[in-house]
Scaffold this motif. Structure first.
Motif, PDB file in Angstrom:
ATOM      1  N   HIS A  53       0.758  -1.146   0.109  1.00  0.00           N
ATOM      2  CA  HIS A  53       0.103  -0.037  -0.074  1.00  0.00           C
ATOM      3  C   HIS A  53       0.949   1.074   0.007  1.00  0.00           C
ATOM      4  CE1 HIS A  53      -3.487  -2.376   0.715  1.00  0.00           C
ATOM      5  NE2 HIS A  53      -2.684  -3.218   1.768  1.00  0.00           N
ATOM      6  N   ASP A  54       0.308   2.276  -0.674  1.00  0.00           N
ATOM      7  CA  ASP A  54       1.160   3.348  -0.918  1.00  0.00           C
ATOM      8  C   ASP A  54       0.536   4.592  -0.784  1.00  0.00           C
ATOM      9  OD1 ASP A  54       3.278   5.197  -2.392  1.00  0.00           O
ATOM     10  OD2 ASP A  54       1.646   5.249  -3.958  1.00  0.00           O
ATOM     11  N   VAL A  55       0.611   5.513   0.606  1.00  0.00           N
ATOM     12  CA  VAL A  55      -0.657   6.220   0.862  1.00  0.00           C
ATOM     13  C   VAL A  55       0.446   7.620   1.267  1.00  0.00           C
ATOM     14  CG1 VAL A  55      -2.127   4.389   1.898  1.00  0.00           C
ATOM     15  CG2 VAL A  55      -0.550   5.466   3.351  1.00  0.00           C
ATOM     16  N   THR A  56      -0.519   8.542   1.380  1.00  0.00           N
ATOM     17  CA  THR A  56       0.012   9.945   1.751  1.00  0.00           C
ATOM     18  C   THR A  56      -0.867  10.414   2.734  1.00  0.00           C
ATOM     19  OG1 THR A  56       1.028  11.868   1.115  1.00  0.00           O
ATOM     20  CG2 THR A  56      -0.896  11.150  -0.036  1.00  0.00           C
ATOM     21  N   VAL A  57      -0.278  11.090   3.788  1.00  0.00           N
ATOM     22  CA  VAL A  57      -1.177  11.948   4.770  1.00  0.00           C
ATOM     23  C   VAL A  57      -0.123  13.277   4.918  1.00  0.00           C
ATOM     24  CG1 VAL A  57      -2.282  10.007   5.816  1.00  0.00           C
ATOM     25  CG2 VAL A  57      -0.088  10.750   6.963  1.00  0.00           C
ATOM     26  N   PRO A  58      -0.932  14.243   5.568  1.00  0.00           N
ATOM     27  CA  PRO A  58      -0.225  15.425   5.844  1.00  0.00           C
ATOM     28  C   PRO A  58       0.998  15.117   6.839  1.00  0.00           C
ATOM     29  CG  PRO A  58      -2.409  15.984   5.865  1.00  0.00           C
ATOM     30  CD  PRO A  58      -2.404  14.351   5.700  1.00  0.00           C
ATOM     31  N   SER A  95       2.462  16.630   9.075  1.00  0.00           N
ATOM     32  CA  SER A  95       2.049  16.919  10.489  1.00  0.00           C
ATOM     33  C   SER A  95       1.086  15.749  11.436  1.00  0.00           C
ATOM     34  CB  SER A  95       1.275  18.078  10.711  1.00  0.00           C
ATOM     35  OG  SER A  95       0.167  18.231  10.036  1.00  0.00           O
ATOM     36  N   ARG A  96       0.646  15.020  10.489  1.00  0.00           N
ATOM     37  CA  ARG A  96      -0.443  13.817  11.112  1.00  0.00           C
ATOM     38  C   ARG A  96       0.294  12.474  10.933  1.00  0.00           C
ATOM     39  NH1 ARG A  96      -6.451  15.229   9.829  1.00  0.00           N
ATOM     40  NH2 ARG A  96      -6.604  14.282  11.700  1.00  0.00           N
ATOM     41  N   ILE A  97       1.446  12.360  10.439  1.00  0.00           N
ATOM     42  CA  ILE A  97       2.108  10.960  10.174  1.00  0.00           C
ATOM     43  C   ILE A  97       2.050  10.318  11.621  1.00  0.00           C
ATOM     44  CG2 ILE A  97       4.065   9.819   9.740  1.00  0.00           C
ATOM     45  CD1 ILE A  97       4.842  11.614   7.532  1.00  0.00           C
ATOM     46  N   ALA A  98       2.611  10.857  12.613  1.00  0.00           N
ATOM     47  CA  ALA A  98       2.738   9.944  13.937  1.00  0.00           C
ATOM     48  C   ALA A  98       1.267   9.435  14.199  1.00  0.00           C
ATOM     49  CB  ALA A  98       3.323  10.726  14.924  1.00  0.00           C
ATOM     50  N   ALA A  99       0.418  10.340  14.558  1.00  0.00           N
ATOM     51  CA  ALA A  99      -1.009   9.851  14.774  1.00  0.00           C
ATOM     52  C   ALA A  99      -1.566   8.720  13.659  1.00  0.00           C
ATOM     53  CB  ALA A  99      -1.962  11.138  15.059  1.00  0.00           C
ATOM     54  N   PHE A 100      -1.466   9.080  12.534  1.00  0.00           N
ATOM     55  CA  PHE A 100      -1.695   7.955  11.564  1.00  0.00           C
ATOM     56  C   PHE A 100      -1.165   6.639  11.727  1.00  0.00           C
ATOM     57  CE2 PHE A 100      -0.621   5.962   7.538  1.00  0.00           C
ATOM     58  CZ  PHE A 100      -1.898   5.630   7.181  1.00  0.00           C
ATOM     59  N   VAL A 101       0.270   6.622  11.929  1.00  0.00           N
ATOM     60  CA  VAL A 101       0.956   5.500  12.231  1.00  0.00           C
ATOM     61  C   VAL A 101       0.160   4.615  13.650  1.00  0.00           C
ATOM     62  CG1 VAL A 101       3.226   4.402  12.427  1.00  0.00           C
ATOM     63  CG2 VAL A 101       2.921   6.029  10.507  1.00  0.00           C
ATOM     64  N   ASP A 119       7.348  14.294   2.294  1.00  0.00           N
ATOM     65  CA  ASP A 119       6.219  14.559   1.560  1.00  0.00           C
ATOM     66  C   ASP A 119       5.191  13.754   1.955  1.00  0.00           C
ATOM     67  OD1 ASP A 119       6.725  12.222   0.751  1.00  0.00           O
ATOM     68  OD2 ASP A 119       7.753  12.921  -1.134  1.00  0.00           O
ATOM     69  N   GLY A 120       5.162  13.048   3.131  1.00  0.00           N
ATOM     70  CA  GLY A 120       3.871  12.519   3.899  1.00  0.00           C
ATOM     71  C   GLY A 120       3.593  11.071   3.075  1.00  0.00           C
ATOM     72  N   ASN A 121       4.510  10.599   2.340  1.00  0.00           N
ATOM     73  CA  ASN A 121       4.275   9.327   1.613  1.00  0.00           C
ATOM     74  C   ASN A 121       4.926   8.125   2.384  1.00  0.00           C
ATOM     75  OD1 ASN A 121       5.433   8.016  -1.635  1.00  0.00           O
ATOM     76  ND2 ASN A 121       4.057   7.534  -0.336  1.00  0.00           N
ATOM     77  N   GLY A 133      -7.032  12.733   6.273  1.00  0.00           N
ATOM     78  CA  GLY A 133      -7.008  13.568   5.170  1.00  0.00           C
ATOM     79  C   GLY A 133      -6.051  13.153   3.968  1.00  0.00           C
ATOM     80  N   GLY A 134      -5.916  12.033   3.938  1.00  0.00           N
ATOM     81  CA  GLY A 134      -4.735  11.616   2.758  1.00  0.00           C
ATOM     82  C   GLY A 134      -5.410  11.054   1.507  1.00  0.00           C
ATOM     83  N   SER A 135      -4.280  10.544   1.130  1.00  0.00           N
ATOM     84  CA  SER A 135      -4.751   9.870  -0.454  1.00  0.00           C
ATOM     85  C   SER A 135      -4.336   8.268  -0.344  1.00  0.00           C
ATOM     86  CB  SER A 135      -4.024  10.495  -1.401  1.00  0.00           C
ATOM     87  OG  SER A 135      -4.124   9.736  -2.783  1.00  0.00           O
TER      88      SER A 135
END
Length: 471
Positions: free
Chosen positions: A347-352, A354-360, A384-386, A421-423
Motif C-alpha cells: 500500500h502506498d498512501v500519503t497523509v499530511p 504533521s499527522r504522520i505519527a497519529a496516523f501510524v 512529503d507524507g508518503n 485527510g490523505g490519499s
C-alpha cells in the motif's frame, strides 16, 4: 482479433515486432511480482513514434483495446492486460533513444522506453543531474515513470515527475500525435495539456517521448543512518534539518524496525549499522553542487540539536561513498526482502506530514486488532507524507488465508488514510489494485470530471481499459 489485423500490424512494425505465441508473450502478461496476470491477442513492439501511431490507429479502427507497457515494474497492475485475450499489449521498450540534450536549457529529451538509469547516466556524462531515483531504476522506463507520476527518494528537493517534465509527445487513442515536446519553463497559452497524461496510466494516450529538466550535478553529499524513538521524532527532525540545511536536504527516508529486519534477514551482505535494535530509523542525505560545501558540518550541527531534543538515539555518518551506498541498500532492499516472507500486500498512501505519527499509531492498532500478529512493514518519504504501508502474514500463517484477507486489511488502511485527510495512492498509481476502492475515497465530482476527460480523449474506451476509473 482477426488474422488480417495481425498481418497489418506486422506490416507496420516488421515480422519481429509482433509476438503472438504463448511462450513469447508470457513475460508481458504478468507483472514482476506475479500479482496480476492476463492474456492478450498479441504483443506489438513498435520502433518509433510513427509506428506507435500507426499501430494505435489500426487497433482503434478495428475496435481493439490497447494496453501500453514500459518496463512492467509497477505495483498496481496498470500495465497488465485483462483475461479476455482480445487486447493488444503495446510494448514501448524499443523507443529508447535520447533525442537531445540541451545544456543551455538544462533539458534532456528522451523516448518513453528509455530506462531511467540510462537517463541518469546520460545526464551525468554531461555534468548534469536527472534526480528521479527509485529502487527499480535499472529496469523501469521513463514512460512508466510518467504514466504513474513517479516520485522516488529525492522528491523532497526536486519533486515528482510532474515537476520534472516540461513537454510530452503523445499518441492519442485514435492514432493522432500530439506534438507537445516543448522545453519551455513559461508557456501561459491555456491549459497545460501535458499534465493530463502524467499520472493517467496510459488511459488517455500513449506517451512516446518527454522533455525532462536537468540540474547541476551533485559534487558533495553527506549521508547518515539514524536511530529514532518514534515517527513523531522523524517529523520533528525534518524541521531541524530544513532549518539548518535548506534545500540541500535531498533525502529523508524513515523505516520501521520490521522493514529493516527483513532486509538484514534476506539481502546478501546487509549489516545492521547499530549493535542495538531500535523501533525506527531514518536515512538522511544532504547534497550540494559545490565540491566543498561543508555538508558534514551542517549535518553535525543538525544532529547535535537532534540529540539534545531526544529526537535521535544513535547515528552513523557515512565516511565514504561505499558506506553511503551500503546505507541506501538497507532502504532500497525493503520491497524485495519482504517478498521472501510470503505474500506482500503493498500500500502506498500519503497523509499530511504533521499527522504522520497519529496516523501510524492509529493504523497499526487497527491492523493488529483486525489480524493479531500481522507484520507491518512501514517505510517511505516522510518529508512529503508518503508512506509505503506494506503487510506480511503473521509468523506461521497460511499464505492463502492471508491473501483472502487482503481487501479487508486494505480497507483498514484506506479508512484510516481517508480519516487523516490523505490519499490512497501517493506514487504507485491506481491500476487494477485500487480501481474499485477509488469510488469510496474519491469525491464524486472528481470522478465525474475524470470520466468526462476519459470520454473526450477515448470515447470508445480502447486505451488501457479497466484501469483507474471504477466500473
Amino acid at each position: 482479433m482477426t488474422a488480417d489485423l495481425i498481418g497489418r500490424l506486422r506490416q507496420v512494425v516488421g515480422p519481429h515486432g509482433v509476438i503472438g505465441d504463448r511462450d513469447g508473450m508470457a513475460g508481458y502478461l504478468t507483472d514482476w511480482r506475479n500479482a496480476y496476470r492476463g492474456t492478450a491477442a498479441a504483443v506489438v513492439r513498435p520502433g518509433d513514434t510513427d509506428e506507435v501511431a500507426r499501430v494505435v490507429a489500426l487497433c482503434h479502427g478495428a475496435g481493439v483495446a490497447v494496453v501500453p507497457q514500459g518496463g512492467n515494474t509497477g505495483l498496481c497492475g496498470g500495465a497488465v492486460p485483462d483475461s479476455s485475450g482480445r487486447q493488444v499489449v503495446l510494448s514501448l521498450t524499443r523507443l529508447r533513444r535520447i533525442r537531445d540534450l540541451d545544456l543551455a536549457n538544462q533539458t534532456i529529451t528522451v523516448e518513453a522506453g528509455t530506462v531511467l538509469r540510462t537517463v541518469q547516466e546520460a545526464a551525468a556524462a554531461a555534468g548534469q543531474l536527472f534526480p528521479l531515483s527509485l529502487g527499480a531504476e535499472g529496469s523501469c522506463t521513463i514512460g512508466g515513470n510518467l504514466a504513474t507520476n513517479a516520485g522516488g527518494t529525492a522528491v523532497l528537493r526536486y519533486g515528482t515527475m510532474r515537476d520534472l517534465t516540461l513537454g510530452l509527445e503523445v499518441v492519442l487513442p485514435d492514432g493522432r500525435i500530439w506534438h507537445g515536446l516543448r522545453g519551455l519553463r513559461k508557456d501561459n497559452t491555456g491549459y497545460d495539456l501535458k499534465q493530463l497524461f502524467i499520472g493517467a496510466e496510459g488511459t488517455l494516450g500513449v506517451i512516446t517521448a518527454a522533455v525532462l529538466k536537468l540540474f547541476p550535478a551533485v559534487r558533495s553529499r553527506a549521508t547518515a543512518w539514524l536511530a529514532l524513538p518514534s515517527p513523531q521524532a522523524a517529523v520533528d527532525l525534518i524541521g531541524v534539518l530544513r532549518d539548518l540545511a535548506g534545500d540541500r536536504l535531498t533525502g529523508f527516508e524513515v523505516m520501521s524496525r520490521q522493514s529493516v529486519e527483513f532486509v538484514l534477514r534476506h539481502a546478501t551482505g546487509a549489516r545492521d549499522p547499530f549493535d542495538e535494535r531500535h523501533p525506527w530509523y531514518a536515512l538522511v542525505e544532504l547534497c550540494d553542487s559545490l565540491p566543498l560545501a561543508g555538508l558534514d558540518a551542517v549535518l553535525e550541527s543538525a544532529l547535535g540539536e537532534a540529540f539534545e531534543r531526544d529526537l535521535v538515539v544513535d547515528a552513523v555518518v557515512a565516511a565514504s561513498p561505499a558506506q553511503a551506498t551500503a546505507l541506501w541498500a538497507l532502504r532500497e532492499g525493503i520491497s524485495e526482502a519482504q517478498n521472501h516472507e510470503g505474500p506482500s500486500l503493498k500500500h502506498d498512501v500519503t497523509v499530511p506530514v504533521s499527522r504522520i505519527a497519529a496516523f501510524v499509531a492509529g493504523t497499526d492498532r487497527a491492523l493488529s486488532e483486525a489480524l493479531p500478529g500481522i507484520r507491518i512493514v512501514t517505510y517511505g518519504h516522510v518529508g512529503d507524507g508518503n508512506l509505503h504501508y506494506n503487510l506480511s502474514k503473521p509468523v506461521g500463517g497460511d499464505d492463502a488465508e492471508f491473501r483472502v484477507r487482503a481487501a479487508d486489511l486494505a480497507r483498514v488502511i484506506y479508512d484510516s488514510t481517508y480519516g487523516f485527510g490523505g490519499s490512497i495512492s501517493a506514487e504507485h498509481g491506481i491500476g487494477q489494485s485500487k480501481r474499485e476502492s477509488l469510488a469510496d475515497y474519491k469525491d464524486s465530482l472528481d470522478l465525474q470530471l475524470m470520466r468526462g476527460l476519459k470520454q473526450v480523449f477515448d470515447p470508445h474506451g480502447l486505451m488501457n481499459p479497466g484501469k483507474i476509473l471504477p466500473g
